[in-house]
Design a protein around this motif. Structure first.
Motif, PDB file in Angstrom:
ATOM      1  N   THR A  29     -50.643  -6.641   2.673  1.00  0.00           N
ATOM      2  CA  THR A  29     -51.945  -6.264   3.218  1.00  0.00           C
ATOM      3  C   THR A  29     -52.639  -5.251   2.312  1.00  0.00           C
ATOM      4  O   THR A  29     -53.834  -5.393   1.997  1.00  0.00           O
ATOM      5  CB  THR A  29     -51.775  -5.644   4.625  1.00  0.00           C
ATOM      6  OG1 THR A  29     -51.171  -6.601   5.485  1.00  0.00           O
ATOM      7  CG2 THR A  29     -53.126  -5.240   5.195  1.00  0.00           C
ATOM      8  N   LEU A  30     -51.899  -4.245   1.879  1.00  0.00           N
ATOM      9  CA  LEU A  30     -52.464  -3.230   0.983  1.00  0.00           C
ATOM     10  C   LEU A  30     -52.826  -3.833  -0.367  1.00  0.00           C
ATOM     11  O   LEU A  30     -53.851  -3.489  -0.963  1.00  0.00           O
ATOM     12  CB  LEU A  30     -51.470  -2.082   0.802  1.00  0.00           C
ATOM     13  CG  LEU A  30     -51.179  -1.250   2.059  1.00  0.00           C
ATOM     14  CD1 LEU A  30     -50.087  -0.231   1.779  1.00  0.00           C
ATOM     15  CD2 LEU A  30     -52.440  -0.550   2.541  1.00  0.00           C
ATOM     16  N   HIS A  31     -51.985  -4.735  -0.848  1.00  0.00           N
ATOM     17  CA  HIS A  31     -52.239  -5.396  -2.136  1.00  0.00           C
ATOM     18  C   HIS A  31     -53.544  -6.193  -2.086  1.00  0.00           C
ATOM     19  O   HIS A  31     -54.394  -6.085  -2.990  1.00  0.00           O
ATOM     20  CB  HIS A  31     -51.065  -6.318  -2.471  1.00  0.00           C
ATOM     21  CG  HIS A  31     -51.163  -6.946  -3.831  1.00  0.00           C
ATOM     22  ND1 HIS A  31     -51.916  -8.082  -4.067  1.00  0.00           N
ATOM     23  CD2 HIS A  31     -50.605  -6.602  -5.028  1.00  0.00           C
ATOM     24  CE1 HIS A  31     -51.818  -8.416  -5.341  1.00  0.00           C
ATOM     25  NE2 HIS A  31     -51.041  -7.535  -5.956  1.00  0.00           N
ATOM     26  N   ALA A  32     -53.720  -6.984  -1.021  1.00  0.00           N
ATOM     27  CA  ALA A  32     -54.941  -7.799  -0.878  1.00  0.00           C
ATOM     28  C   ALA A  32     -56.174  -6.920  -0.711  1.00  0.00           C
ATOM     29  O   ALA A  32     -57.235  -7.210  -1.267  1.00  0.00           O
ATOM     30  CB  ALA A  32     -54.793  -8.743   0.311  1.00  0.00           C
ATOM     31  N   SER A  33     -56.025  -5.833   0.037  1.00  0.00           N
ATOM     32  CA  SER A  33     -57.164  -4.931   0.267  1.00  0.00           C
ATOM     33  C   SER A  33     -57.595  -4.257  -1.027  1.00  0.00           C
ATOM     34  O   SER A  33     -58.792  -4.149  -1.327  1.00  0.00           O
ATOM     35  CB  SER A  33     -56.793  -3.869   1.310  1.00  0.00           C
ATOM     36  OG  SER A  33     -56.511  -4.465   2.555  1.00  0.00           O
ATOM     37  N   PHE A  34     -56.610  -3.794  -1.808  1.00  0.00           N
ATOM     38  CA  PHE A  34     -56.948  -3.125  -3.067  1.00  0.00           C
ATOM     39  C   PHE A  34     -57.539  -4.120  -4.067  1.00  0.00           C
ATOM     40  O   PHE A  34     -58.440  -3.773  -4.833  1.00  0.00           O
ATOM     41  CB  PHE A  34     -55.714  -2.451  -3.668  1.00  0.00           C
ATOM     42  CG  PHE A  34     -56.025  -1.600  -4.869  1.00  0.00           C
ATOM     43  CD1 PHE A  34     -56.775  -0.432  -4.739  1.00  0.00           C
ATOM     44  CD2 PHE A  34     -55.591  -1.963  -6.137  1.00  0.00           C
ATOM     45  CE1 PHE A  34     -57.079   0.350  -5.843  1.00  0.00           C
ATOM     46  CE2 PHE A  34     -55.890  -1.189  -7.250  1.00  0.00           C
ATOM     47  CZ  PHE A  34     -56.633  -0.026  -7.095  1.00  0.00           C
ATOM     48  N   LYS A  35     -57.068  -5.359  -4.033  1.00  0.00           N
ATOM     49  CA  LYS A  35     -57.663  -6.378  -4.905  1.00  0.00           C
ATOM     50  C   LYS A  35     -59.120  -6.616  -4.524  1.00  0.00           C
ATOM     51  O   LYS A  35     -59.974  -6.829  -5.394  1.00  0.00           O
ATOM     52  CB  LYS A  35     -56.871  -7.682  -4.811  1.00  0.00           C
ATOM     53  CG  LYS A  35     -57.343  -8.737  -5.801  1.00  0.00           C
ATOM     54  CD  LYS A  35     -56.452  -9.964  -5.805  1.00  0.00           C
ATOM     55  CE  LYS A  35     -56.940 -10.984  -6.841  1.00  0.00           C
ATOM     56  NZ  LYS A  35     -56.080 -12.185  -6.876  1.00  0.00           N
ATOM     57  N   GLY A  36     -59.399  -6.547  -3.226  1.00  0.00           N
ATOM     58  CA  GLY A  36     -60.778  -6.665  -2.774  1.00  0.00           C
ATOM     59  C   GLY A  36     -61.641  -5.552  -3.333  1.00  0.00           C
ATOM     60  O   GLY A  36     -62.789  -5.776  -3.741  1.00  0.00           O
ATOM     61  N   PHE A  37     -61.094  -4.331  -3.367  1.00  0.00           N
ATOM     62  CA  PHE A  37     -61.829  -3.208  -3.945  1.00  0.00           C
ATOM     63  C   PHE A  37     -62.085  -3.432  -5.434  1.00  0.00           C
ATOM     64  O   PHE A  37     -63.195  -3.172  -5.935  1.00  0.00           O
ATOM     65  CB  PHE A  37     -61.050  -1.904  -3.754  1.00  0.00           C
ATOM     66  CG  PHE A  37     -61.549  -0.770  -4.606  1.00  0.00           C
ATOM     67  CD1 PHE A  37     -62.736  -0.109  -4.293  1.00  0.00           C
ATOM     68  CD2 PHE A  37     -60.860  -0.379  -5.752  1.00  0.00           C
ATOM     69  CE1 PHE A  37     -63.213   0.921  -5.087  1.00  0.00           C
ATOM     70  CE2 PHE A  37     -61.330   0.646  -6.557  1.00  0.00           C
ATOM     71  CZ  PHE A  37     -62.513   1.304  -6.221  1.00  0.00           C
ATOM     72  N   LEU A  38     -61.084  -3.916  -6.154  1.00  0.00           N
ATOM     73  CA  LEU A  38     -61.234  -4.130  -7.594  1.00  0.00           C
ATOM     74  C   LEU A  38     -62.319  -5.170  -7.889  1.00  0.00           C
ATOM     75  O   LEU A  38     -63.132  -4.997  -8.810  1.00  0.00           O
ATOM     76  CB  LEU A  38     -59.901  -4.572  -8.204  1.00  0.00           C
ATOM     77  CG  LEU A  38     -58.792  -3.518  -8.234  1.00  0.00           C
ATOM     78  CD1 LEU A  38     -57.491  -4.149  -8.722  1.00  0.00           C
ATOM     79  CD2 LEU A  38     -59.176  -2.336  -9.126  1.00  0.00           C
ATOM     80  N   ILE A  39     -62.330  -6.236  -7.097  1.00  0.00           N
ATOM     81  CA  ILE A  39     -63.346  -7.275  -7.309  1.00  0.00           C
ATOM     82  C   ILE A  39     -64.739  -6.728  -7.029  1.00  0.00           C
ATOM     83  O   ILE A  39     -65.689  -6.981  -7.784  1.00  0.00           O
ATOM     84  CB  ILE A  39     -63.048  -8.497  -6.407  1.00  0.00           C
ATOM     85  CG1 ILE A  39     -61.753  -9.184  -6.860  1.00  0.00           C
ATOM     86  CG2 ILE A  39     -64.212  -9.490  -6.437  1.00  0.00           C
ATOM     87  CD1 ILE A  39     -61.292 -10.297  -5.936  1.00  0.00           C
ATOM     88  N   THR A  48     -69.416  -4.096   0.740  1.00  0.00           N
ATOM     89  CA  THR A  48     -68.981  -5.202  -0.111  1.00  0.00           C
ATOM     90  C   THR A  48     -67.467  -5.224  -0.232  1.00  0.00           C
ATOM     91  O   THR A  48     -66.843  -6.284  -0.172  1.00  0.00           O
ATOM     92  CB  THR A  48     -69.612  -5.102  -1.510  1.00  0.00           C
ATOM     93  OG1 THR A  48     -71.029  -5.111  -1.390  1.00  0.00           O
ATOM     94  CG2 THR A  48     -69.183  -6.281  -2.379  1.00  0.00           C
ATOM     95  N   THR A  49     -66.862  -4.045  -0.393  1.00  0.00           N
ATOM     96  CA  THR A  49     -65.404  -3.965  -0.461  1.00  0.00           C
ATOM     97  C   THR A  49     -64.782  -4.497   0.822  1.00  0.00           C
ATOM     98  O   THR A  49     -63.776  -5.220   0.792  1.00  0.00           O
ATOM     99  CB  THR A  49     -64.948  -2.512  -0.692  1.00  0.00           C
ATOM    100  OG1 THR A  49     -65.459  -2.051  -1.948  1.00  0.00           O
ATOM    101  CG2 THR A  49     -63.430  -2.416  -0.710  1.00  0.00           C
ATOM    102  N   ALA A  50     -65.388  -4.163   1.962  1.00  0.00           N
ATOM    103  CA  ALA A  50     -64.876  -4.646   3.250  1.00  0.00           C
ATOM    104  C   ALA A  50     -64.932  -6.170   3.319  1.00  0.00           C
ATOM    105  O   ALA A  50     -63.955  -6.823   3.710  1.00  0.00           O
ATOM    106  CB  ALA A  50     -65.666  -4.025   4.393  1.00  0.00           C
ATOM    107  N   PHE A  51     -66.075  -6.753   2.912  1.00  0.00           N
ATOM    108  CA  PHE A  51     -66.219  -8.208   2.969  1.00  0.00           C
ATOM    109  C   PHE A  51     -65.254  -8.905   2.004  1.00  0.00           C
ATOM    110  O   PHE A  51     -64.634  -9.916   2.352  1.00  0.00           O
ATOM    111  CB  PHE A  51     -67.660  -8.617   2.641  1.00  0.00           C
ATOM    112  CG  PHE A  51     -68.635  -8.326   3.744  1.00  0.00           C
ATOM    113  CD1 PHE A  51     -68.413  -8.783   5.025  1.00  0.00           C
ATOM    114  CD2 PHE A  51     -69.784  -7.577   3.495  1.00  0.00           C
ATOM    115  CE1 PHE A  51     -69.319  -8.519   6.051  1.00  0.00           C
ATOM    116  CE2 PHE A  51     -70.687  -7.301   4.503  1.00  0.00           C
ATOM    117  CZ  PHE A  51     -70.456  -7.768   5.790  1.00  0.00           C
ATOM    118  N   VAL A  52     -65.134  -8.369   0.785  1.00  0.00           N
ATOM    119  CA  VAL A  52     -64.224  -8.967  -0.195  1.00  0.00           C
ATOM    120  C   VAL A  52     -62.780  -8.825   0.279  1.00  0.00           C
ATOM    121  O   VAL A  52     -61.970  -9.750   0.153  1.00  0.00           O
ATOM    122  CB  VAL A  52     -64.392  -8.323  -1.584  1.00  0.00           C
ATOM    123  CG1 VAL A  52     -63.414  -8.937  -2.578  1.00  0.00           C
ATOM    124  CG2 VAL A  52     -65.809  -8.494  -2.095  1.00  0.00           C
TER     125      VAL A  52
END
Length: 505
Positions: free
Chosen positions: A52-62, A367-371
């Motif tokens: 979950t943390l991995h996917a969330s942080f990847k969303g932030f990076l994108i 945007t980070t939330a949506f990604v």
């Protein structure tokens, strides 16, 4: 039941936006929390806390890829605006011609795409609508035409939304940019026709149909060629510059010799030298930005250097960002050039920074939330479940549904970036299930979501407030929704034609 649970994040976003009338920021954050609860509690979509943390942080990076560009795009706009540059551009346009329809055409197919391509964030509307009011249009007409002028959203803020869509969908950026340009060709013509109709009715279209057709075709061809052979990031800027130049040339040719002798020559002696110098100075940052990015993309040695130095590499997240190659760096350089050439004071720089940060932070968070929602749903196989169901239900008929999905995304979020973050993965996965071309479906998503943002509630609210027609907000929303629905139908007709005649790259 699994399908309903998988759809809950999207349902939550819709309910928060339209039932509870929350902002995109709050809707994104609350929907992210709902998604987190689903994947931590519901067995079918359960993933570990680490995942979950991995996917969330990847969303932030994108989302950071877009945020990096957008910050300096917003700052650039405020620097230009605070020096009176935008007023100078408006004054120049009003002096070029007194014909209101020609003024509308220049604003919609020239100035607005230029502002949107460099700054994004719907800033073009915030400039064009007040200009239209100053030119004599009613507030309702100004708001409507200003919203329609947001036809270059796929290339807004140097194509950040399209870049995000390409990354999430695994589609080469050049293919996505070119595909979006092709699908948008009839939409560009349609929007310009609508703008002229709003300004002067059917008679205006009959009177200026040649200019409408000429400039919309020039813009369409230019934006395709620049996407395909130069740079997706620069396509909107270059196309608007080309179209504006040809538009001004057409107007000059149309001016009668008597008007030229009596007005233009006289003012050129006393005023035009100063005006020309002023407009050249105002436009120079846009030209500098274009030249710098152009060089960075087309000279192999420079491109190689920029792509290999000061690069953020995070292999575990499949993330890479060349800070110097990104358009964000060149917008930063352009901001410095603007400060130098206009000798901007520290107080104006500071105020521009403050307002830029104020506008930028909510965008980054939402945007980070949506990604992140998109990444979590993909990791938990929720996207796969929805795509599988859509594939079984619609099959190849999904080509009729895809534009509406993109349109809903743009309508809900008011952002191509946000919409692509939410739905690109779903669209691409469904395309795999139905056997439809991946780059076609990704292009449909990017095109339909971009052109639907002009009818989003957040944009409508801004338009009604900016033009001081708050009591007419619902009427404006209905009008823009009908206009956008027409664009969606055009996209469906065109893309179905591509499949029937097997004409797609």
């Amino acid at each position: 039941m699994n399908l309903i649970i998988a759809l809950l994040p999207f349902i939550c976003i819709f309910v928060l936006l339209f039932v509870f009338k929350q902002t995109s920021l709050r809707s994104g954050l609350l929907s992210y929390i709902v998604t987190m609860l689903i994947i931590l509690v519901y067995p079918s979509y359960h993933i570990t806390v680490e995942s979950t943390l991995h996917a969330s942080f990847k969303g932030f990076l994108i989302s950071f890829v877009a945020a990096y560009v957008l910050f300096f795009g917003i700052l650039f706009f405020h620097l230009i605006n605070n020096t009176g540059g935008i007023r100078a551009i408006a004054s120049f346009l009003s002096e070029v011609t007194t014909d209101q329809i020609l003024q509308v055409i220049l604003l919609v197919i020239g100035l607005s795409p230029l502002l949107e391509s460099t700054s994004g964030f719907g800033i073009a509307f915030m400039i064009v609508a007040p200009i239209l009011i100053a030119l004599g249009f009613s507030p309702m007409k100004a708001a409507s035409i200003g919203l329609v002028s947001l036809l270059a959203v796929p290339w807004g803020a140097l194509s950040t939304g399209t870049v995000i869509g390409a990354q999430i969908g695994g589609i080469p950026l050049q293919e996505l940019g070119s595909g979006t340009a092709i699908i948008s060709i009839p939409v560009f013509i349609y929007f310009l026709l609508i703008a002229v109709y709003l300004a002067g009715g059917k008679d205006a279209i009959k009177y200026r149909w040649k200019e409408i057709l000429l400039l919309s075709v020039i813009f369409s061809i230019s934006i395709f060629l620049f996407n395909a052979f130069v740079s997706v990031e620069l396509a909107g800027v270059l196309s608007s510059l080309v179209t504006s130049s040809i538009g001004l040339l057409v107007i000059k040719i149309k001016n009668s010799s008597s008007l030229i002798n009596e007005t233009v020559i006289e003012t050129s002696v006393s005023e035009n030298n100063g005006t020309n110098l002023n407009i050249i100075k105002v436009m120079s940052p846009y030209l500098i930005l274009t030249i710098l990015i152009f060089i960075s993309r087309l000279i192999p040695s420079i491109k190689k250097f920029l792509e290999s130095h000061f690069v953020i590499e995070l292999p575990s997240f499949s993330f890479s960002l060349a800070l110097l190659y990104s358009p964000g760096f060149w917008l930063f350089i352009t901001c410095l050039y603007t400060i130098f050439i206009f000798k901007i004071s520290k107080s104006i720089i500071w105020s521009s920074l403050k307002i830029s940060i104020k506008q930028w932070v909510p965008f980054v968070i939402s945007t980070t939330a949506f990604v992140a929602i998109s990444q979590l749903m993909t990791t938990a196989n929720m996207t796969f479940a929805i795509a599988n169901a859509a594939g079984l239900i619609f099959g190849s008929m999904f080509i009729f549904v895809s534009p509406f999905i993109g349109g809903i995304g743009g309508f809900l979020t008011g952002s191509n970036t946000g919409s692509n973050a939410m739905f690109t993965q779903l669209q691409v996965e469904t395309a795999k299930k139905t056997g439809l071309p991946l780059n076609l479906i990704a292009s449909i998503q990017n095109t339909s979501s971009s052109h639907s943002t002009m009818a989003s509630p957040s944009r409508i609210m801004l338009g009604a407030s900016l033009c001081r027609i708050e009591s007419e907000e619902n009427r404006l929303l209905k009008k823009m929704s009908i206009i956008v629905l027409g664009a969606i139908l055009l996209i469906i007709i065109l893309t179905v034609g591509f499949l029937v005649f097997d004409f797609w790259f």
